[in-house]
Design a protein around this motif. Sequence first.
Motif, short mmCIF file in Angstrom:
data_model
loop_
_atom_site.label_atom_id
_atom_site.label_comp_id
_atom_site.label_asym_id
_atom_site.label_seq_id
_atom_site.Cartn_x
_atom_site.Cartn_y
_atom_site.Cartn_z
N ASP A 204 0.85 -1.19 0.00
CA ASP A 204 0.00 0.00 0.00
C ASP A 204 0.88 1.24 0.00
OD1 ASP A 204 -2.44 -1.43 0.17
OD2 ASP A 204 -2.11 -1.69 2.33
N VAL A 205 0.41 2.29 -0.64
CA VAL A 205 1.14 3.56 -0.64
C VAL A 205 0.81 4.29 0.65
CG1 VAL A 205 1.44 5.76 -1.81
CG2 VAL A 205 1.07 3.68 -3.15
N LEU A 206 1.85 4.55 1.45
CA LEU A 206 1.67 5.27 2.71
C LEU A 206 1.88 6.77 2.53
CD1 LEU A 206 3.65 2.89 5.09
CD2 LEU A 206 1.19 2.92 4.62
N LYS A 207 2.76 7.13 1.58
CA LYS A 207 3.07 8.53 1.33
C LYS A 207 3.45 8.69 -0.14
CE LYS A 207 6.54 12.00 2.47
NZ LYS A 207 7.79 12.27 3.19
N SER A 208 2.97 9.75 -0.75
CA SER A 208 3.31 10.03 -2.13
C SER A 208 3.20 11.54 -2.37
CB SER A 208 2.39 9.29 -3.08
OG SER A 208 2.70 9.59 -4.42
N ASP A 209 4.33 12.18 -2.56
CA ASP A 209 4.37 13.61 -2.82
C ASP A 209 5.21 13.87 -4.07
OD1 ASP A 209 3.01 14.39 -0.42
OD2 ASP A 209 4.86 14.01 0.68
N SER A 210 4.81 14.83 -4.87
CA SER A 210 5.63 15.20 -6.03
C SER A 210 5.32 16.63 -6.45
CB SER A 210 5.38 14.26 -7.20
OG SER A 210 4.07 14.39 -7.68
N GLU A 211 6.34 17.24 -7.00
CA GLU A 211 6.22 18.58 -7.56
C GLU A 211 7.15 18.64 -8.76
OE1 GLU A 211 7.46 23.12 -6.42
OE2 GLU A 211 6.83 21.80 -4.80
N VAL A 212 6.60 18.96 -9.93
CA VAL A 212 7.39 19.01 -11.15
C VAL A 212 7.21 20.39 -11.76
CG1 VAL A 212 7.76 18.04 -13.43
CG2 VAL A 212 7.06 16.55 -11.54
N ASN A 213 8.33 21.08 -11.96
CA ASN A 213 8.36 22.38 -12.59
C ASN A 213 9.28 22.33 -13.80
OD1 ASN A 213 6.76 23.73 -10.48
ND2 ASN A 213 8.54 23.31 -9.20
N VAL A 214 9.34 23.38 -14.56
CA VAL A 214 10.17 23.42 -15.76
C VAL A 214 11.65 23.25 -15.41
CG1 VAL A 214 10.90 24.84 -17.71
CG2 VAL A 214 8.50 24.83 -17.00
N GLU A 215 12.11 23.87 -14.34
CA GLU A 215 13.54 23.85 -14.03
C GLU A 215 13.89 23.07 -12.77
OE1 GLU A 215 15.05 27.81 -14.17
OE2 GLU A 215 14.64 28.00 -16.30
N ASP A 216 12.93 22.42 -12.15
CA ASP A 216 13.23 21.57 -10.99
C ASP A 216 12.09 20.59 -10.74
OD1 ASP A 216 11.25 23.14 -9.89
OD2 ASP A 216 12.47 23.98 -8.30
N PHE A 217 12.39 19.60 -9.93
CA PHE A 217 11.37 18.63 -9.55
C PHE A 217 11.78 18.00 -8.21
CE2 PHE A 217 14.58 16.03 -11.50
CZ PHE A 217 14.56 14.84 -10.77
N LYS A 218 10.80 17.39 -7.56
CA LYS A 218 11.07 16.59 -6.37
C LYS A 218 9.91 15.63 -6.17
CE LYS A 218 9.28 20.13 -3.23
NZ LYS A 218 9.58 20.99 -2.10
N TYR A 219 10.23 14.49 -5.59
CA TYR A 219 9.18 13.55 -5.25
C TYR A 219 9.64 12.69 -4.08
CZ TYR A 219 11.55 9.62 -7.55
OH TYR A 219 12.43 8.64 -7.89
N ALA A 220 8.68 12.10 -3.42
CA ALA A 220 8.94 11.19 -2.31
C ALA A 220 7.79 10.20 -2.23
CB ALA A 220 9.07 11.95 -1.00
N TYR A 221 8.12 8.97 -1.91
CA TYR A 221 7.07 7.99 -1.65
C TYR A 221 7.53 7.00 -0.60
CZ TYR A 221 9.55 4.91 -4.94
OH TYR A 221 10.50 4.17 -5.58
N GLU A 222 6.56 6.38 0.03
CA GLU A 222 6.82 5.34 1.02
C GLU A 222 5.73 4.30 0.90
OE1 GLU A 222 7.26 4.82 5.87
OE2 GLU A 222 7.15 6.83 5.00
N LEU A 223 6.12 3.03 0.89
CA LEU A 223 5.18 1.94 0.75
C LEU A 223 5.14 1.11 2.03
CD1 LEU A 223 6.19 0.78 -2.84
CD2 LEU A 223 4.46 2.46 -2.18
N SER A 224 4.08 0.36 2.19
CA SER A 224 3.90 -0.43 3.41
C SER A 224 4.89 -1.59 3.53
CB SER A 224 2.47 -0.95 3.48
OG SER A 224 2.20 -1.80 2.39
N ASN A 225 5.60 -1.93 2.45
CA ASN A 225 6.57 -3.02 2.49
C ASN A 225 8.00 -2.52 2.73
OD1 ASN A 225 6.97 -1.84 0.04
ND2 ASN A 225 6.83 -3.71 -1.15
N HIS A 226 8.11 -1.37 3.36
CA HIS A 226 9.40 -0.79 3.77
C HIS A 226 10.24 -0.26 2.61
CE1 HIS A 226 8.47 -2.30 7.72
NE2 HIS A 226 8.30 -3.49 7.21
N ILE A 227 9.63 0.08 1.51
CA ILE A 227 10.33 0.74 0.41
C ILE A 227 10.07 2.22 0.52
CG2 ILE A 227 10.44 1.03 -2.09
CD1 ILE A 227 9.78 -1.92 -2.36
N LYS A 228 11.14 3.01 0.43
CA LYS A 228 11.04 4.48 0.49
C LYS A 228 11.95 5.07 -0.59
CE LYS A 228 10.67 4.55 5.52
NZ LYS A 228 11.29 5.04 6.76
N ALA A 229 11.57 6.21 -1.12
CA ALA A 229 12.41 6.91 -2.08
C ALA A 229 12.15 8.40 -2.00
CB ALA A 229 12.14 6.42 -3.49
#
Length: 92
Positions: free
Chosen positions: A21-46
Amino acid sequence: MKFVIVLACLLALAYANEEADVLKSDSEVNVEDFKYAYELSNHIKAVQSGVLKEHDNWVVSGEYEYVAPNGQLVKVVYTADETGYHPKVLEA
């Protein structure tokens, strides 16, 4: 470059080979920058962010972590720029 790094993160997800399951999912994409983060219930994070520098050169940094089949936590911290992809694997 950004595609290669996103692909690496997706491979980490596939490596887990289980439902999550997705516990956290954030993202922001712009022309000159981007960022994202996610966390899953199976201990995967990025987390990843990037900034466009000079012409078409991206400077990207991030990290992802997962639990290996042997139960060990694996964390990869990386940067990527015009000189290539520079990962550092940290095992707990």
